[in-house]
Design a protein around this motif. Sequence first.
Motif, PDB file in Angstrom:
ATOM      1  N   THR A 149      41.030  42.304  39.083  1.00 56.84           N
ATOM      2  CA  THR A 149      41.416  41.009  38.546  1.00 56.84           C
ATOM      3  C   THR A 149      40.226  40.107  38.248  1.00 56.84           C
ATOM      4  OG1 THR A 149      41.683  40.142  40.788  1.00 56.84           O
ATOM      5  CG2 THR A 149      43.636  41.061  39.733  1.00 56.84           C
ATOM      6  N   HIS A 150      39.035  40.457  38.742  1.00 58.95           N
ATOM      7  CA  HIS A 150      37.865  39.617  38.528  1.00 58.95           C
ATOM      8  C   HIS A 150      36.702  40.453  38.009  1.00 58.95           C
ATOM      9  CE1 HIS A 150      40.155  37.545  41.800  1.00 58.95           C
ATOM     10  NE2 HIS A 150      39.982  36.537  40.971  1.00 58.95           N
ATOM     11  N   SER A 151      35.862  39.816  37.218  1.00 59.94           N
ATOM     12  CA  SER A 151      34.694  40.484  36.650  1.00 59.94           C
ATOM     13  C   SER A 151      33.513  40.406  37.603  1.00 59.94           C
ATOM     14  CB  SER A 151      34.325  39.837  35.313  1.00 59.94           C
ATOM     15  OG  SER A 151      33.109  40.342  34.822  1.00 59.94           O
ATOM     16  N   LEU A 152      32.530  41.281  37.378  1.00 60.68           N
ATOM     17  CA  LEU A 152      31.286  41.214  38.141  1.00 60.68           C
ATOM     18  C   LEU A 152      30.498  39.965  37.783  1.00 60.68           C
ATOM     19  CD1 LEU A 152      30.034  44.894  37.728  1.00 60.68           C
ATOM     20  CD2 LEU A 152      30.952  43.901  39.805  1.00 60.68           C
ATOM     21  N   LEU A 153      30.602  39.537  36.529  1.00 58.43           N
ATOM     22  CA  LEU A 153      29.800  38.436  36.016  1.00 58.43           C
ATOM     23  C   LEU A 153      30.599  37.145  36.011  1.00 58.43           C
ATOM     24  CD1 LEU A 153      28.278  40.353  32.982  1.00 58.43           C
ATOM     25  CD2 LEU A 153      27.342  40.140  35.281  1.00 58.43           C
ATOM     26  N   LYS A 154      30.025  36.092  36.584  1.00 54.29           N
ATOM     27  CA  LYS A 154      30.733  34.821  36.683  1.00 54.29           C
ATOM     28  C   LYS A 154      30.872  34.155  35.323  1.00 54.29           C
ATOM     29  CE  LYS A 154      30.733  30.372  39.045  1.00 54.29           C
ATOM     30  NZ  LYS A 154      30.011  29.457  39.965  1.00 54.29           N
ATOM     31  N   SER A 155      29.818  34.233  34.484  1.00 51.66           N
ATOM     32  CA  SER A 155      29.854  33.549  33.185  1.00 51.66           C
ATOM     33  C   SER A 155      30.742  34.260  32.169  1.00 51.66           C
ATOM     34  CB  SER A 155      28.434  33.432  32.624  1.00 51.66           C
ATOM     35  OG  SER A 155      27.882  34.712  32.395  1.00 51.66           O
ATOM     36  N   MET A 156      31.059  35.529  32.421  1.00 49.19           N
ATOM     37  CA  MET A 156      31.929  36.289  31.520  1.00 49.19           C
ATOM     38  C   MET A 156      33.061  36.915  32.327  1.00 49.19           C
ATOM     39  SD  MET A 156      29.258  38.030  28.810  1.00 49.19           S
ATOM     40  CE  MET A 156      28.114  38.653  30.043  1.00 49.19           C
ATOM     41  N   LYS A 157      33.969  36.062  32.777  1.00 54.32           N
ATOM     42  CA  LYS A 157      35.055  36.512  33.647  1.00 54.32           C
ATOM     43  C   LYS A 157      35.994  37.487  32.947  1.00 54.32           C
ATOM     44  CE  LYS A 157      34.983  32.276  36.383  1.00 54.32           C
ATOM     45  NZ  LYS A 157      35.752  31.096  36.862  1.00 54.32           N
ATOM     46  N   PHE A 158      36.027  37.413  31.619  1.00 52.78           N
ATOM     47  CA  PHE A 158      36.906  38.307  30.860  1.00 52.78           C
ATOM     48  C   PHE A 158      36.337  39.723  30.767  1.00 52.78           C
ATOM     49  CE2 PHE A 158      33.829  36.457  27.983  1.00 52.78           C
ATOM     50  CZ  PHE A 158      33.425  37.523  27.205  1.00 52.78           C
ATOM     51  N   LEU A 159      35.038  39.882  31.109  1.00 54.23           N
ATOM     52  CA  LEU A 159      34.367  41.171  30.928  1.00 54.23           C
ATOM     53  C   LEU A 159      34.604  42.056  32.149  1.00 54.23           C
ATOM     54  CD1 LEU A 159      32.601  42.473  28.729  1.00 54.23           C
ATOM     55  CD2 LEU A 159      30.606  41.834  30.074  1.00 54.23           C
ATOM     56  N   THR A 160      35.835  42.535  32.293  1.00 50.79           N
ATOM     57  CA  THR A 160      36.175  43.456  33.377  1.00 50.79           C
ATOM     58  C   THR A 160      36.263  44.876  32.836  1.00 50.79           C
ATOM     59  OG1 THR A 160      38.558  43.194  33.032  1.00 50.79           O
ATOM     60  CG2 THR A 160      37.486  41.633  34.525  1.00 50.79           C
ATOM     61  N   VAL A 161      36.246  45.838  33.731  1.00 55.31           N
ATOM     62  CA  VAL A 161      36.381  47.238  33.322  1.00 55.31           C
ATOM     63  C   VAL A 161      37.716  47.460  32.628  1.00 55.31           C
ATOM     64  CG1 VAL A 161      36.543  49.610  34.163  1.00 55.31           C
ATOM     65  CG2 VAL A 161      34.855  48.056  35.159  1.00 55.31           C
ATOM     66  N   ALA A 162      38.762  46.838  33.172  1.00 58.95           N
ATOM     67  CA  ALA A 162      40.095  46.976  32.578  1.00 58.95           C
ATOM     68  C   ALA A 162      40.131  46.430  31.160  1.00 58.95           C
ATOM     69  CB  ALA A 162      41.132  46.262  33.453  1.00 58.95           C
ATOM     70  N   ASN A 163      39.542  45.242  30.956  1.00 60.18           N
ATOM     71  CA  ASN A 163      39.539  44.641  29.614  1.00 60.18           C
ATOM     72  C   ASN A 163      38.705  45.450  28.631  1.00 60.18           C
ATOM     73  OD1 ASN A 163      41.186  42.576  30.448  1.00 60.18           O
ATOM     74  ND2 ASN A 163      39.535  41.117  30.792  1.00 60.18           N
ATOM     75  N   LEU A 164      37.583  45.990  29.100  1.00 59.42           N
ATOM     76  CA  LEU A 164      36.745  46.823  28.235  1.00 59.42           C
ATOM     77  C   LEU A 164      37.496  48.071  27.782  1.00 59.42           C
ATOM     78  CD1 LEU A 164      33.273  46.631  30.021  1.00 59.42           C
ATOM     79  CD2 LEU A 164      33.889  45.615  27.824  1.00 59.42           C
ATOM     80  N   LEU A 165      38.227  48.684  28.713  1.00 56.65           N
ATOM     81  CA  LEU A 165      39.017  49.865  28.360  1.00 56.65           C
ATOM     82  C   LEU A 165      40.145  49.503  27.402  1.00 56.65           C
ATOM     83  CD1 LEU A 165      39.250  51.717  31.796  1.00 56.65           C
ATOM     84  CD2 LEU A 165      38.059  52.507  29.755  1.00 56.65           C
ATOM     85  N   LEU A 166      40.769  48.351  27.627  1.00 59.48           N
ATOM     86  CA  LEU A 166      41.852  47.912  26.741  1.00 59.48           C
ATOM     87  C   LEU A 166      41.344  47.692  25.321  1.00 59.48           C
ATOM     88  CD1 LEU A 166      43.778  45.383  29.026  1.00 59.48           C
ATOM     89  CD2 LEU A 166      44.660  47.536  28.139  1.00 59.48           C
ATOM     90  N   VAL A 167      40.238  46.955  25.201  1.00 61.00           N
ATOM     91  CA  VAL A 167      39.682  46.661  23.870  1.00 61.00           C
ATOM     92  C   VAL A 167      39.205  47.941  23.194  1.00 61.00           C
ATOM     93  CG1 VAL A 167      37.831  45.474  22.638  1.00 61.00           C
ATOM     94  CG2 VAL A 167      39.042  44.300  24.483  1.00 61.00           C
ATOM     95  N   SER A 168      38.476  48.788  23.946  1.00 61.00           N
ATOM     96  CA  SER A 168      37.990  50.051  23.379  1.00 61.00           C
ATOM     97  C   SER A 168      39.152  50.947  22.955  1.00 61.00           C
ATOM     98  CB  SER A 168      37.124  50.790  24.400  1.00 61.00           C
ATOM     99  OG  SER A 168      36.023  50.016  24.789  1.00 61.00           O
ATOM    100  N   GLY A 169      40.191  51.011  23.790  1.00 60.69           N
ATOM    101  CA  GLY A 169      41.355  51.827  23.451  1.00 60.69           C
ATOM    102  C   GLY A 169      42.063  51.350  22.202  1.00 60.69           C
ATOM    103  N   ILE A 170      42.203  50.038  22.069  1.00 57.57           N
ATOM    104  CA  ILE A 170      42.865  49.473  20.881  1.00 57.57           C
ATOM    105  C   ILE A 170      42.060  49.779  19.620  1.00 57.57           C
ATOM    106  CG2 ILE A 170      43.500  47.316  19.731  1.00 57.57           C
ATOM    107  CD1 ILE A 170      44.226  46.218  22.517  1.00 57.57           C
ATOM    108  N   ILE A 171      40.726  49.587  19.705  1.00 59.20           N
ATOM    109  CA  ILE A 171      39.870  49.836  18.538  1.00 59.20           C
ATOM    110  C   ILE A 171      39.922  51.307  18.128  1.00 59.20           C
ATOM    111  CG2 ILE A 171      37.479  49.895  17.722  1.00 59.20           C
ATOM    112  CD1 ILE A 171      36.967  47.400  19.415  1.00 59.20           C
ATOM    113  N   VAL A 172      39.785  52.201  19.118  1.00 54.08           N
ATOM    114  CA  VAL A 172      39.768  53.639  18.813  1.00 54.08           C
ATOM    115  C   VAL A 172      41.105  54.097  18.236  1.00 54.08           C
ATOM    116  CG1 VAL A 172      39.609  55.944  19.833  1.00 54.08           C
ATOM    117  CG2 VAL A 172      37.990  54.167  20.512  1.00 54.08           C
ATOM    118  N   THR A 173      42.215  53.654  18.836  1.00 51.72           N
ATOM    119  CA  THR A 173      43.532  54.075  18.343  1.00 51.72           C
ATOM    120  C   THR A 173      43.801  53.546  16.938  1.00 51.72           C
ATOM    121  OG1 THR A 173      44.506  52.197  19.555  1.00 51.72           O
ATOM    122  CG2 THR A 173      44.620  54.362  20.599  1.00 51.72           C
ATOM    123  N   CYS A 174      43.454  52.293  16.689  1.00 51.84           N
ATOM    124  CA  CYS A 174      43.710  51.701  15.371  1.00 51.84           C
ATOM    125  C   CYS A 174      42.877  52.365  14.275  1.00 51.84           C
ATOM    126  CB  CYS A 174      43.429  50.197  15.399  1.00 51.84           C
ATOM    127  SG  CYS A 174      44.615  49.241  16.370  1.00 51.84           S
TER     128      CYS A 174
END
Length: 245
Positions: A39-64
């Motif tokens: 639920t939380h990122s390693l980086l405080k300034s980029m809280k959205f940059l989690t492993v889960a979010n990276l996989l979600l974005v990468s998966g969406i880009i690759v599938t599309c």
Amino acid sequence: MAQNCLKCLKYIMCAVNFLFFISGAIMLGYGVYLTGYQTHSLLKSMKFLTVANLLLVSGIIVTCVSFLGFIGALKENRCFLLTFFILLLILMLVELSVACLLLIYESKISKVLEEDLNAGLQHEKNNNSTMTHLKSDWNLVQKTFSCCGVNGSSDWGTQVPQSCCPTPADIPCLPRDSEKQEEAASSLYPIHAKGCLGALKEWFENNFLTTGIAVIALCVMEVLGMCISMTLFCHISSSGLSYKL
């Protein structure tokens, strides 16, 4: 002969894009799965940059992108093929730009990353009362790389999370009694001594050649995909097949 070659290119493009579509779908599914655990990122300034979010974005880009390439080649659709070409070109330029920036500003990025990791770790300490059940990417990184904290287990103070311990989750290596928390940080307990920042740097150094080959192979595949899509696009245009679906 030319027609047979074009058909061969068409089916190769369909097969490759189908495989990428399946891979993207797996990444997307795993990203959705991880959202319930990280639920939380390693980086405080980029809280959205989690492993889960990276996989979600990468998966969406690759599938599309792979879907456009698959349907464009299968249905011989010029619009889809051209869109596929443009998206691949943009992705390749972004990848090369990021790689160049990482090489040029490596020392500055390393310093900023260390500061942000320390800030993120302090944020986790201040917002999690039970560090043994920490719900963030820290757990994943510390378990994967057998490390603890940014520069060592002392970064966590007396609130060392369970992911810093090499023992199974059902056999706690840290005493639960608050009176023994200070004793838990001693060398008597099997806590990972290596910091995660050093572990990550070491991993990248050890896998630098493999990572470079993987990036080059990815760029080569993208260039081949663009060449095949443009070849099919030109063939469809010259044949007068227009935008049929």
